[in-house]
Write an enzyme that holds these catalytic residues in place. Structure first.
Site, PDB file in Angstrom:
ATOM      1  N   ARG A 168      33.903  36.437  25.631  1.00 25.32           N
ATOM      2  CA  ARG A 168      33.162  37.454  26.400  1.00 25.32           C
ATOM      3  C   ARG A 168      32.433  38.460  25.492  1.00 25.32           C
ATOM      4  NH1 ARG A 168      34.659  34.199  29.603  1.00 25.32           N
ATOM      5  NH2 ARG A 168      35.283  34.553  31.778  1.00 25.32           N
ATOM      6  N   SER A 241      35.645  39.099  37.058  1.00 20.27           N
ATOM      7  CA  SER A 241      36.822  39.710  36.418  1.00 20.27           C
ATOM      8  C   SER A 241      36.463  41.108  35.947  1.00 20.27           C
ATOM      9  CB  SER A 241      37.260  38.892  35.211  1.00 20.27           C
ATOM     10  OG  SER A 241      37.582  37.584  35.581  1.00 20.27           O
ATOM     11  N   GLU A 337      35.768  44.736  31.541  1.00 26.55           N
ATOM     12  CA  GLU A 337      34.883  43.673  31.066  1.00 26.55           C
ATOM     13  C   GLU A 337      33.396  43.949  31.351  1.00 26.55           C
ATOM     14  OE1 GLU A 337      32.985  39.794  30.952  1.00 26.55           O
ATOM     15  OE2 GLU A 337      33.614  40.631  32.850  1.00 26.55           O
TER      16      GLU A 337
HETATM   17  N1  EPU Z   1      47.232  35.080  38.106  1.00 27.01           N
HETATM   18  C1  EPU Z   1      48.145  35.666  38.942  1.00 27.01           C
HETATM   19  N2  EPU Z   1      47.691  36.549  39.893  1.00 27.01           N
HETATM   20  C2  EPU Z   1      46.383  36.846  40.023  1.00 27.01           C
HETATM   21  C3  EPU Z   1      45.438  36.246  39.157  1.00 27.01           C
HETATM   22  C4  EPU Z   1      45.881  35.361  38.194  1.00 27.01           C
HETATM   23  O1  EPU Z   1      49.340  35.427  38.849  1.00 27.01           O
HETATM   24  O2  EPU Z   1      46.070  37.659  40.907  1.00 27.01           O
HETATM   25  C5  EPU Z   1      47.730  34.104  37.097  1.00 27.01           C
HETATM   26  C6  EPU Z   1      48.017  32.745  37.694  1.00 27.01           C
HETATM   27  O3  EPU Z   1      49.138  32.226  37.025  1.00 27.01           O
HETATM   28  C7  EPU Z   1      46.809  31.908  37.313  1.00 27.01           C
HETATM   29  C8  EPU Z   1      46.430  32.507  35.960  1.00 27.01           C
HETATM   30  O4  EPU Z   1      46.757  33.904  36.078  1.00 27.01           O
HETATM   31  O5  EPU Z   1      47.133  30.555  37.202  1.00 27.01           O
HETATM   32  C9  EPU Z   1      44.980  32.325  35.614  1.00 27.01           C
HETATM   33  O6  EPU Z   1      44.156  32.745  36.708  1.00 27.01           O
HETATM   34  P1  EPU Z   1      42.641  32.216  36.830  1.00 27.01           P
HETATM   35  O7  EPU Z   1      42.565  30.745  36.620  1.00 27.01           O
HETATM   36  O8  EPU Z   1      42.073  32.762  38.096  1.00 27.01           O
HETATM   37  O9  EPU Z   1      41.955  32.844  35.543  1.00 27.01           O
HETATM   38  P2  EPU Z   1      41.830  34.317  35.006  1.00 27.01           P
HETATM   39  O10 EPU Z   1      42.430  34.334  33.644  1.00 27.01           O
HETATM   40  O11 EPU Z   1      42.363  35.292  35.990  1.00 27.01           O
HETATM   41  C10 EPU Z   1      39.581  33.759  33.802  1.00 27.01           C
HETATM   42  C11 EPU Z   1      38.212  34.337  33.654  1.00 27.01           C
HETATM   43  C12 EPU Z   1      37.370  34.040  34.889  1.00 27.01           C
HETATM   44  C13 EPU Z   1      37.277  32.529  35.054  1.00 27.01           C
HETATM   45  C14 EPU Z   1      38.698  31.956  35.170  1.00 27.01           C
HETATM   46  C15 EPU Z   1      38.696  30.444  35.164  1.00 27.01           C
HETATM   47  C16 EPU Z   1      38.340  36.280  32.194  1.00 27.01           C
HETATM   48  C17 EPU Z   1      38.306  37.771  32.097  1.00 27.01           C
HETATM   49  N3  EPU Z   1      38.268  35.766  33.432  1.00 27.01           N
HETATM   50  O12 EPU Z   1      40.228  34.438  34.871  1.00 27.01           O
HETATM   51  O13 EPU Z   1      36.056  34.534  34.652  1.00 27.01           O
HETATM   52  O14 EPU Z   1      36.537  32.170  36.218  1.00 27.01           O
HETATM   53  O15 EPU Z   1      39.491  32.362  34.007  1.00 27.01           O
HETATM   54  O16 EPU Z   1      38.327  29.970  33.908  1.00 27.01           O
HETATM   55  O17 EPU Z   1      38.426  35.603  31.170  1.00 27.01           O
HETATM   56  C18 EPU Z   1      34.655  36.433  34.924  1.00 27.01           C
HETATM   57  O18 EPU Z   1      34.621  36.515  33.691  1.00 27.01           O
HETATM   58  O19 EPU Z   1      34.036  37.244  35.655  1.00 27.01           O
HETATM   59  C19 EPU Z   1      35.451  35.391  35.553  1.00 27.01           C
HETATM   60  C20 EPU Z   1      35.588  35.289  36.875  1.00 27.01           C
END
Ligand code: EPU
Length: 341
Positions: A168, A241, A337
């Site tokens: 990012r 995010s 972010e």
């Molecule tokens: N989780 C929870 N509760 C929540 C959210 C997440 O427990 O409310 C845990 C779950 O275990 C889940 C894990 O976190 O399996 C990962 O969640 P998710 O796959 O939604 O990914 P993220 O780490 O929350 C990141 C990116 C997203 C991107 C997704 C998928 C960042 C800051 N965010 O989110 O990017 O779509 O991975 O690759 O790196 C963005 O940058 O705007 C964005 C949406």
């Protein structure tokens, strides 16, 4: 040469996906290199600060924008005719809608962008924060970026290495406000191995009996997963995010994992690991919280939302409450972010 049309006291409500109703003192659309140069000259001669506003999918407007807000209008996509299905350079105008580009490249039989489906925003904004999702970051596909340096009024063609891309982040983000990106060139083709190891994506494809998947099946799966977890900015204001997933030392991540066995930890290298900010925020009970017209999205704790009648300051207040609680409970510093203006 087409004269620029300058709008005064222009509402940016339709130009930020959080939907905050702030004004730009002046607003212009530049659709080619010459118009970008004219806009910079206009700002320079009036001593106006200048800021590029794309679809505003990664900004938090907390105030009106003084000076000139510049929107880029070039949304053309050019496929290098000497390219092959194995490797083709695709140049896209900064103003193109990102997801339209992903759709179009797949229609041309070129894969590479499928995991980045449905990310809101413009193509010109993609390199700035090195957009990433479901195991792919755009830096893996970038060949070069054409940008105008405002200070020296010179055009530059930045190679992949010049962009200094990381999670990012990029040279353009580090030097926010110094460059206007006009074109992005991507290297796409069938040689890009498909990536579908990301947990949610892999399970989804398995459940749909689509192993191994086609690029289009990956796109459809990513769209479906995103739609199930992330709010549509046309319906609920959001900027994706709201926090980075913090990168901590392996030592710190191991200690956290011991104290909180369910915390998702993703190794980055031998020294550091990324930990899930969404999980930490969720575990503190913030999911679904609503206050003063803003809140935490009920299906993804990493996403803050605006219900339509609040100001950017309100969402920053909520973000700061979350930052404090995460620090208190986990000893980890969260960072916002999107760009706060
Ligand atoms: N989780 C929870 N509760 C929540 C959210 C997440 O427990 O409310 C845990 C779950 O275990 C889940 C894990 O976190 O399996 C990962 O969640 P998710 O796959 O939604 O990914 P993220 O780490 O929350 C990141 C990116 C997203 C991107 C997704 C998928 C960042 C800051 N965010 O989110 O990017 O779509 O991975 O690759 O790196 C963005 O940058 O705007 C964005 C949406």
């Amino acid at each position: 040469m087409n004269a620029l049309s300058v709008h005064k006291q222009y509402s940016l409500r339709q130009h930020n996906t959080l939907g905050f109703d702030q004004l730009a003192e002046h607003f212009v659309v530049a659709s080619n290199d010459q118009q970008i140069e004219q806009a910079v000259a206009l700002a320079h001669s009036n001593k106006w600060p200048l800021r590029v506003i794309g679809e505003g999918s990664n900004i938090v407007l907390t105030q009106d924008i003084p000076g000139l807000a510049l929107h880029l209008g070039d949304d053309t996509i050019h496929y290098d005719a000497t390219g092959t299905a194995h490797q083709t350079l695709v140049s896209v105008g900064a103003g193109a809608n990102w997801d339209h580009l992903v759709h179009d490249t797949l229609l041309h039989g070129l894969n590479g962008l499928e995991n980045l489906s449905l990310i809101p925003g413009t193509a010109g904004a993609a390199p700035v924060q090195n957009i990433g999702a479901y195991g792919v970051e755009v830096k893996e596909l970038i060949e070069s970026v054409r940008a105008f340096h405002i200070g020296s009024q010179q055009w530059h063609e930045f190679s992949k290495d010049d962009g200094d891309y990381s999670y990012r982040h990029s040279m353009f983000k580090k030097n926010t406000g110094q460059y206007i990106i006009s074109k992005v060139t991507l290297s796409l083709g069938q040689q890009h191995a498909l990536k579908y190891a990301y947990k949610d994506l892999h399970s989804y494809l398995e459940e749909c009996h689509q192993m191994p998947p086609t690029p289009q099946q990956i796109r459809d799966a990513v769209i479906s997963i995103r739609q199930s977890k992330l709010p549509d900015p046309d319906l609920i204001g959001n900027a994706g995010s709201f926090f980075h997933n913090p990168i901590v030392s392996t030592q710190k991540s191991a200690a956290l994992k011991q104290a909180h066995p369910k915390l998702p930890v993703y190794p980055v290298d031998t020294q550091s690991a990324k930990i899930s900010a969404g999980w930490m925020i969720d575990s503190l009970g913030f999911k679904g919280v609503k206050q003063h017209g803003v809140g935490v999205y009920e299906k993804q704790a990493l996403v803050l939302v605006h219900f339509g009648d609040a100001s950017g300051e309100r969402i920053i207040e909520l973000a700061n409450q979350i930052i404090d609680r995460v620090q208190e409970r986990f000893g980890v510093q969260l960072h916002i972010e999107p760009l706060v203006i």
